[in-house]
Design an enzyme around this catalytic site. Structure first.
Site, PDB file in Angstrom:
ATOM      1  N   SER A  11       0.751  -1.255   0.205  1.00 59.44           N
ATOM      2  CA  SER A  11       0.037  -0.023   0.025  1.00 59.44           C
ATOM      3  C   SER A  11       0.959   1.257   0.036  1.00 59.44           C
ATOM      4  CB  SER A  11      -1.009  -0.045   1.260  1.00 59.44           C
ATOM      5  OG  SER A  11       0.005  -0.007   2.535  1.00 59.44           O
ATOM      6  N   TYR A  42      -4.055   0.189   3.884  1.00 65.03           N
ATOM      7  CA  TYR A  42      -5.089  -0.832   3.503  1.00 65.03           C
ATOM      8  C   TYR A  42      -5.960  -1.398   4.882  1.00 65.03           C
ATOM      9  CZ  TYR A  42      -3.549  -1.177  -1.344  1.00 65.03           C
ATOM     10  OH  TYR A  42      -3.499  -0.937  -2.711  1.00 65.03           O
ATOM     11  N   CYS A  73       2.521  -6.988   1.359  1.00 68.50           N
ATOM     12  CA  CYS A  73       1.781  -6.443   2.439  1.00 68.50           C
ATOM     13  C   CYS A  73       1.065  -7.629   2.844  1.00 68.50           C
ATOM     14  CB  CYS A  73       0.612  -5.776   1.615  1.00 68.50           C
ATOM     15  SG  CYS A  73      -0.561  -4.887   2.252  1.00 68.50           S
ATOM     16  N   ASN A  74       1.052  -7.588   4.348  1.00 72.65           N
ATOM     17  CA  ASN A  74       0.327  -8.684   5.135  1.00 72.65           C
ATOM     18  C   ASN A  74      -1.189  -8.306   4.925  1.00 72.65           C
ATOM     19  OD1 ASN A  74       2.398  -9.951   7.316  1.00 72.65           O
ATOM     20  ND2 ASN A  74       3.149  -7.756   6.706  1.00 72.65           N
ATOM     21  N   THR A  75      -1.674  -7.028   4.908  1.00 71.36           N
ATOM     22  CA  THR A  75      -2.999  -6.928   4.900  1.00 71.36           C
ATOM     23  C   THR A  75      -3.644  -7.834   3.488  1.00 71.36           C
ATOM     24  OG1 THR A  75      -2.832  -4.967   5.883  1.00 71.36           O
ATOM     25  CG2 THR A  75      -4.846  -5.241   5.139  1.00 71.36           C
ATOM     26  N   GLU A 152       4.523   6.328   7.615  1.00 72.97           N
ATOM     27  CA  GLU A 152       4.391   7.146   6.449  1.00 72.97           C
ATOM     28  C   GLU A 152       4.903   8.619   6.611  1.00 72.97           C
ATOM     29  OE1 GLU A 152       3.219   6.132   3.167  1.00 72.97           O
ATOM     30  OE2 GLU A 152       3.078   3.943   3.534  1.00 72.97           O
ATOM     31  N   THR A 185       4.613  -5.010   6.769  1.00 71.50           N
ATOM     32  CA  THR A 185       5.714  -4.747   6.279  1.00 71.50           C
ATOM     33  C   THR A 185       6.195  -3.269   6.676  1.00 71.50           C
ATOM     34  OG1 THR A 185       4.586  -4.426   4.170  1.00 71.50           O
ATOM     35  CG2 THR A 185       5.768  -6.400   4.142  1.00 71.50           C
ATOM     36  N   HIS A 186       5.540  -2.520   7.203  1.00 72.45           N
ATOM     37  CA  HIS A 186       5.975  -1.307   7.371  1.00 72.45           C
ATOM     38  C   HIS A 186       6.699  -1.120   8.892  1.00 72.45           C
ATOM     39  CE1 HIS A 186       2.838   0.514   4.712  1.00 72.45           C
ATOM     40  NE2 HIS A 186       3.240   1.739   4.971  1.00 72.45           N
TER      41      HIS A 186
HETATM   42  N1  DGL Z   1       2.297  -2.786   4.704  1.00 71.26           N
HETATM   43  C1  DGL Z   1       1.329  -3.186   4.642  1.00 71.26           C
HETATM   44  C2  DGL Z   1       0.942  -4.480   5.799  1.00 71.26           C
HETATM   45  O1  DGL Z   1       1.950  -5.251   5.644  1.00 71.26           O
HETATM   46  C3  DGL Z   1      -0.059  -2.463   4.989  1.00 71.26           C
HETATM   47  C4  DGL Z   1      -0.241  -1.223   5.805  1.00 71.26           C
HETATM   48  C5  DGL Z   1      -1.525  -0.373   5.645  1.00 71.26           C
HETATM   49  O2  DGL Z   1      -1.844  -0.067   4.623  1.00 71.26           O
HETATM   50  O3  DGL Z   1      -2.297  -0.305   6.304  1.00 71.26           O
HETATM   51  O4  DGL Z   1      -0.065  -4.799   6.149  1.00 71.26           O
END
Ligand code: DGL
Length: 262
Positions: A11, A42, A73-75, A152, A185-186
């Site tokens: 995202s 996301y 992205c985990n989501t 972010e 991943t953030h």
């Molecule tokens: N980096 C993403 C994850 O791994 C998404 C974070 C987001 O957009 O809320 O879930």
């Protein structure tokens, strides 16, 4: 084709931690990253919307004739991986399974904490993946919705971020976990802050494990010279550029692209 790129999406800036790990492990590969910066986050969206965005992002990468897609992205991995695998002709790899494997390997007590976005925690994807690997593990989850906006914003080493982390992680630490999965991943971008707050708890992020999985499953390896990196975003901002340069530690060209909303 061996020189076709590997596509990666997230995202926003988070998936760059996976891009970096891929760049280090597979330097000859051409990599193309898409950060959906116009629609981040996301983690607060519904199942339906996360699937729709994930399909659109993968279609966008398909335009570049990718040989594989990494859902960094985990989501998206938690909600859309199975659908993406069915819809596209190339292999699609998510981040949840490799992260769960690392956590089970790392934990001695079997008491594993998982932090992630609201949507990832709600999906129970980590709990299911961990329990299916080792039914004796106990999983304690906590959604941390403020982390993504703080990251972010670039507040990676900030006292406010640390206070927020103390508040979120307090409950998990009371459960005497010995391992904490950074299920977004953030989050590796605030690893320093998290390890200060967590003391001796082992922090697991899936970037390295995902890169090794890509290496194992890659249909055709590129050989020879150093591959290229292309970074695409749905909204190009100075803030994204600054964080991307910091993470990648190399000059990267960032291009804005239009998502096909079909
Ligand atoms: N980096 C993403 C994850 O791994 C998404 C974070 C987001 O957009 O809320 O879930």
């Amino acid at each position: 084709m061996p020189d076709s790129p590997i596509g990666i999406f997230d995202s926003g800036v988070g998936g760059l931690t996976v891009l970096k790990a891929l760049r280090e492990l597979l330097p000859a590969e051409n990599l193309i990253y898409f950060g959906d910066t116009a629609r981040v986050p996301y983690g607060t969206k519904s199942h339906r919307t996360i699937i729709r965005y994930s399909l659109q992002n993968t279609k966008l990468l398909q335009r570049f004739r990718v040989k594989m897609v990494v859902v960094a992205c985990n989501t998206s991995s938690a909600h859309a991986l199975e659908i993406l695998k069915e819809e596209f002709p190339f292999p699609v790899i998510g981040v949840v399974e490799p992260g769960a494997k690392e956590a089970v390997k790392a934990s001695r007590s079997g008491r594993i904490g998982v932090i992630g976005t609201e949507a990832t925690v709600r999906s129970e994807a980590y709990r299911k993946a961990i329990i299916s690997l080792d039914p004796f593990c106990q999983v304690f989850q906590k959604a941390c919705p403020l982390f993504v906006p703080l990251i972010e914003e670039g507040w990676l080493e900030d006292e406010i971020t640390e206070k927020v982390a103390e508040r979120y992680l307090g409950e998990l630490l009371k459960e005497e976990i010995d391992t904490l999965v950074l299920g977004c991943t953030h989050y590796p971008l605030i690893k320093e802050v998290l390890s200060r707050v967590c003391g001796g708890v082992k922090l697991v992020d899936s970037a390295g494990a995902v890169a090794r999985e890509v290496e194992r499953l890659l249909p055709a390896k590129n050989s020879g010279k150093r591959g290229s990196v292309r970074i695409l975003v749905s909204d190009k901002t100075e803030r994204f550029e600054r964080i991307a340069k910091m993470i990648m530690e190399e000059e990267v060209e960032i291009e804005e692209v239009e998502i096909d909303k079909e």
